[in-house]
Each structure stands twice: as structure tokens, then as C-alpha cells.
Motif scaffolding. Structure first.
Motif, PDB file in Angstrom:
ATOM      1  N   LEU A  33     -21.918   9.580 -38.108  1.00 31.28           N
ATOM      2  CA  LEU A  33     -21.313   8.786 -39.182  1.00 31.28           C
ATOM      3  C   LEU A  33     -22.060   8.924 -40.501  1.00 31.28           C
ATOM      4  CD1 LEU A  33     -20.450   5.525 -37.213  1.00 31.28           C
ATOM      5  CD2 LEU A  33     -18.828   7.158 -38.178  1.00 31.28           C
ATOM      6  N   SER A  34     -23.355   9.186 -40.420  1.00 30.42           N
ATOM      7  CA  SER A  34     -24.158   9.272 -41.637  1.00 30.42           C
ATOM      8  C   SER A  34     -24.365  10.713 -42.092  1.00 30.42           C
ATOM      9  CB  SER A  34     -25.522   8.608 -41.430  1.00 30.42           C
ATOM     10  OG  SER A  34     -26.256   9.269 -40.414  1.00 30.42           O
ATOM     11  N   SER A  35     -23.642  11.648 -41.472  1.00 32.65           N
ATOM     12  CA  SER A  35     -23.828  13.061 -41.797  1.00 32.65           C
ATOM     13  C   SER A  35     -23.614  13.312 -43.285  1.00 32.65           C
ATOM     14  CB  SER A  35     -22.848  13.924 -40.993  1.00 32.65           C
ATOM     15  OG  SER A  35     -22.942  15.267 -41.398  1.00 32.65           O
ATOM     16  N   GLN A  36     -24.616  13.842 -43.932  1.00 32.31           N
ATOM     17  CA  GLN A  36     -24.534  14.155 -45.350  1.00 32.31           C
ATOM     18  C   GLN A  36     -24.086  15.592 -45.591  1.00 32.31           C
ATOM     19  OE1 GLN A  36     -24.957  11.753 -47.706  1.00 32.31           O
ATOM     20  NE2 GLN A  36     -25.115  10.415 -45.923  1.00 32.31           N
ATOM     21  N   SER A  37     -23.920  16.344 -44.513  1.00 34.17           N
ATOM     22  CA  SER A  37     -23.548  17.748 -44.672  1.00 34.17           C
ATOM     23  C   SER A  37     -22.039  17.950 -44.694  1.00 34.17           C
ATOM     24  CB  SER A  37     -24.155  18.582 -43.529  1.00 34.17           C
ATOM     25  OG  SER A  37     -23.642  18.146 -42.276  1.00 34.17           O
ATOM     26  N   SER A  38     -21.281  16.865 -44.483  1.00 33.32           N
ATOM     27  CA  SER A  38     -19.834  17.004 -44.434  1.00 33.32           C
ATOM     28  C   SER A  38     -19.165  16.112 -45.464  1.00 33.32           C
ATOM     29  CB  SER A  38     -19.312  16.655 -43.040  1.00 33.32           C
ATOM     30  OG  SER A  38     -17.905  16.629 -43.033  1.00 33.32           O
TER      31      SER A  38
END
Length: 216
Positions: A50-55
Motif C-alpha cells: 500500500l505504501s509502494s512509492q515505485s508505482s
């Protein structure tokens, strides 16, 4: 009949599958054998996705993070590690995590703008009203590197999960149907991705197989 949570519980464990892939444009057929381990997602896994900064696709979703934090156990998912060997001797190993978030957890009531679905992925949710639809979030794609967001539909009566993923060059419709606690059917239809706002129509690859759950 398996409810949404039970489906993912049944999917855990060690599975083996033999698949056949048909390249519809080239007229070629290829077979492969895969072993894969499926585990339930931990709370840390879900937060990481949920916290993925790559997407940008995941970050752009209007998710109700407060509701998700309170009811995260209602959003199932799995961690998958697999090894595939083709009949030509090619081997591929990969691992990924996927979280399934029903539309109930969006902060807006209007549907999120998504590309048109191909015919193979279209499901009539009404009047039965039993289908659960939403976004599935992966920390890694199959065809392309990096986190990705796709659409899913789960039909309890058919015990079928269907995932539609839009890559930059293709659109994949992946369906899993459990027909027994240790047996499920798998189909994969891959389209060429068309211009924006046009439904995919050109099928590039069709794959299918029977997957068996192994005794621990």
C-alpha cells in the motif's frame, strides 16, 4: 461455495501445474511445468504494498487508508514464489506479492477511470450482485518490472478469481477457478494493448492448465 476470504485460504500451499501456451499470431504451441509456493500476506506485506512509492498507479488510487487500517484482514492476498521450466529447457524463477482491495475501500463513490476491459474480462455484476470487484496491487509485474495495479473480479458461486492487468504493450486476463480443494483450472489470455480508451481485441497468447495442490 467459497467466500472471498476462503478462496485465498484454499490457494495457500504448494502447487504444481502443466500449462500449454498457444501463440495465436505465430501459430506456435509451447508447454511448461511450474512449481509454486503460495503463502498468505502478513500485515507488514500489506503495508509495504500500500505504501509502494515505485508505482504511480497504486499511489493514484483513492484508497480509504483509515478504513483499510481498521479492516485490513478483510483485504486478502498472497505471496507467490515459483519456478517454471519450459519444454525447451528455459527456466524462470520469480516471487511477488499481491493484495486485493475491493472497491468498498475507495474514498469516492464514482468508478475510478480505468481502460476498457477486453471481452474475456467482462462480467455482469447485476442483477445477481454477488461479484466482488476491486483493484489488485502487486509489488512486481510478470511482463514488466515494478509495482503495478490491476482490476479483479471474484465470483463466489463459480469460485473464480479473474485479474486484468494493463501493461505498456499488452493486456493480460488471468483466471483461477477452484473446482476442488486441491484442484483448480487456470487460463491466461494476453492481448496487444490498443490505443487509449479502446478495448483490446487482438489476442496474442492463450494459455491454460490444470493446477494441483500437493500434500505437505
Amino acid at each position: 461455495m467459497l467466500n472471498f476470504q476462503d478462496f485465498f485460504t484454499t490457494c495457500t500451499g504448494l502447487w504444481t501445474t502443466e500449462r500449454t501456451y498457444h501463440s495465436t499470431l505465430r501459430g506456435e504451441v509451447e508447454r511448461s511445468y511450474t512449481e509454486f509456493r503460495v503463502d498468505s500476506l502478513t500485515t507488514a506485506d500489506k503495508q509495504q504494498i500500500l505504501s509502494s512509492q515505485s508505482s504511480a498507479a497504486i499511489q493514484a488510487l483513492p484508497l480509504d487508508t483509515v478504513k483499510l487500517a481498521d479492516e485490513e484482514t478483510l483485504c486478502p492476498g498472497f505471496a507467490i514464489a515459483f519456478d517454471t521450466r519450459s519444454e525447451k529447457g528455459e527456466q524462470v524463477s520469480m516471487s511477488l506479492k499481491a493484495l486485493f482491495v475491493p472497491d468498498h475501500y475507495l474514498t469516492i463513490t464514482q468508478p475510478v477511470a480505468t481502460p476498457p476491459l477486453p471481452i474475456a474480462a467482462q462480467v455482469v455484476a447485476e442483477p445477481l450482485g454477488e461479484a466482488i470487484q476491486g483493484f489488485y496491487l502487486r509489488d512486481e509485474g510478470y511482463s514488466e518490472v515494478g509495482a503495478i495495479a490491476g482490476r479483479f473480479t471474484y465470483q463466489p458461486t463459480r469460485q473464480t478469481l479473474e485479474m486484468t492487468t494493463y501493461y505498456r504493450r499488452s493486456v493480460a486476463v488471468d483466471q483461477m477457478r477452484i473446482i476442488a480443494p486441491d484442484l483448480r483450472l487456470r487460463t491466461i489470455v494476453t492481448y496487444q494493448r490498443p490505443e487509449a480508451n479502446e478495448p483490446p481485441t487482438i489476442i496474442d497468447l492463450v494459455g491454460f492448465g490444470v493446477e494441483r495442490k500437493q500434500v505437505a
